[in-house]
Design an enzyme around this catalytic site. Structure first.
Site: not given
Ligand code: 5GP
Ligand code: MG
Length: 185
Positions: A164, A108, A157-158, A104-105, A170
């Site tokens: 993206d 969150d 938010f990064v 995963e990137d 990206r």
């Molecule tokens: P979750 O909240 O379910 O852990 O994260 C879901 C998705 O939200 C991540 O896989 C990512 O695609 C997006 N996301 C969460 N935080 C960020 C952020 O800081 N920047 C970006 N570009 N996407 C984010």
């Molecule tokens: Mg993701």
């Protein structure tokens, strides 16, 4: 592109390309030691994990590694994750009896990954672990155990290195935050 190419849009650089690559190499060495001579399947979550996957897989010094991809979309409004996930693209391969690492990137709220781990877990892999380049400890709503974590970052938010904003940025080599004016357009 580099931070210099979009300096007007960037607020600050959190992690440089060098820092990202160095950390990924350390984690790759750790994976190598943990799995020794076993076959591994890396499951990348599209699209954010594309860059991480590309660098991680090349940092591994084994040929016993395969890649597969999933695309998921989380229902719910805007930037907040609801935890209800839809599969847009499933794996091409079966994972039963295999060692899987989800790549995963960013971790969150943890909602997406919790759902994904449950879904993949029901397919009876031999083992399943999580590799995430970034993690936001303050944003975590459900605890997700990630064995391999690149960096813990603040709850901002990064973008960059696969991440993206409205599908852009990206291709930025580093990870950073955007200037407020970008969001006003
Ligand atoms: P979750 O909240 O379910 O852990 O994260 C879901 C998705 O939200 C991540 O896989 C990512 O695609 C997006 N996301 C969460 N935080 C960020 C952020 O800081 N920047 C970006 N570009 N996407 C984010
Ligand atoms: Mg993701």
């Amino acid at each position: 592109m580099d931070s210099a190419d979009i300096s007007a849009d960037l607020q600050h650089v959190l992690l440089t390309e060098e820092e990202l690559l160095n950390r990924i190499q350390i984690l790759a060495d750790q994976i190598q030691a943990d799995y020794e001579d076993e076959e591994i399947l890396l499951v990348g979550v599209l699209k954010g994990a594309v860059m991480v996957m590309a660098d991680l897989v090349r940092s591994l010094r084994t040929h016993k590694v395969e890649m597969d991809w999933m695309a998921v979309s989380s229902y719910g409004s805007g930037t907040t994750s609801s935890g209800v996930v839809r599969i847009l693209k499933d794996l091409d391969t079966h994972i039963e009896g295999r060692h899987v690492i989800v790549v995963e990137d960013i971790l969150d709220s943890g909602l997406t990954l919790t759902w994904l781990l449950k879904n993949l877990g029901s397919r009876h892999p031999k083992s399943i672990e999580v590799f995430t380049l970034l993690r936001k400890p303050e944003a975590m709503k459900v605890p997700v155990e990630a064995k391999y974590v690149g960096f813990d970052i603040p709850n901002e938010f990064v973008v960059g290195y696969g991440l993206d904003y409205a599908q852009k940025y990206r291709n930025l080599r580093c990870v950073g935050t955007l200037a407020p004016h970008v969001y006003e357009n």
